[in-house]
Write an enzyme that holds these catalytic residues in place. Structure first.
Site, mmCIF file in Angstrom:
data_model
loop_
_atom_site.group_PDB
_atom_site.id
_atom_site.type_symbol
_atom_site.label_atom_id
_atom_site.label_comp_id
_atom_site.label_asym_id
_atom_site.label_seq_id
_atom_site.Cartn_x
_atom_site.Cartn_y
_atom_site.Cartn_z
ATOM 1 N N CYS A 34 0.840 -1.208 0.000
ATOM 2 C CA CYS A 34 0.000 0.000 0.000
ATOM 3 C C CYS A 34 0.876 1.259 0.000
ATOM 4 O O CYS A 34 1.497 1.577 1.012
ATOM 5 C CB CYS A 34 -0.895 -0.046 1.239
ATOM 6 S SG CYS A 34 -1.691 1.503 1.666
ATOM 7 N N CYS A 37 0.368 3.890 2.893
ATOM 8 C CA CYS A 37 0.401 3.376 4.264
ATOM 9 C C CYS A 37 1.644 3.822 5.039
ATOM 10 O O CYS A 37 1.554 4.153 6.222
ATOM 11 C CB CYS A 37 0.291 1.853 4.270
ATOM 12 S SG CYS A 37 -1.358 1.248 3.829
#
Length: 116
Positions: A34, A37
Site C-alpha cells: 500500500c 500506508c
C-alpha cells in the site's frame, strides 16, 4: 511499512490491545503493498506521541492478520478504526492530512466534545 514506534496488533493480541483497553484505540490497518500506508504511519507515530496516555495507536498488517481484517470488514488500505471501550466508534478509509487525523483522534480521546 508501519513506524516502528507504534504498537503492533495481531489476530492473537487484538482483544488485549484494542477491545479491553481502558483508553480509546486507533487501529491502522495497513499492507506492505500500500503506497500511502508508510507516510500515514509516520504521521500516526507523531500523533501517538502527542496523544500519549489519552489514545493508543496501533498498527495491524492485513496480510498477516486476516481474521481481524475480515471481522471488521476492512477492504481498502489504509483504514483506521477507532475503538472506545471495545466498541467500534469511527472509521476513516484512505490517507488523510495530519490536521484531519488530529481532529478524529481528539474526538476519540474525548467522545463527548464537539471538535467540529
Amino acid at each position: 511499512m508501519p513506524d516502528e514506534s507504534l504498537l503492533t496488533a495481531t489476530d492473537q493480541n487484538f482483544a488485549e490491545l484494542v477491545l479491553t483497553s481502558e483508553i480509546p484505540v486507533v487501529v491502522d490497518f495497513w499492507a506492505q503493498w500500500c503506497p500511502p500506508c508508510g507516510p500515514l504511519s509516520r504521521v500516526l507515530a507523531e500523533l501517538a506521541d502527542e496523544f500519549a496516555g489519552e489514545v493508543r495507536i496501533v498498527t495491524l498488517d492485513v496480510d498477516a492478520n486476516p481474521v481481524s481484517t475480515r471481522d471488521y470488514r476492512v477492504h481498502s488500505m489504509p483504514t483506521l478504526l477507532f475503538f472506545s471501550n471495545g466498541v467500534l466508534t469511527n472509521t476513516l478509509v484512505g490517507a488523510r492530512p495530519k490536521s484531519i487525523l488530529r481532529k478524529a483522534i481528539t474526538a476519540a480521546a474525548s467522545p463527548y466534545t464537539n471538535v467540529g
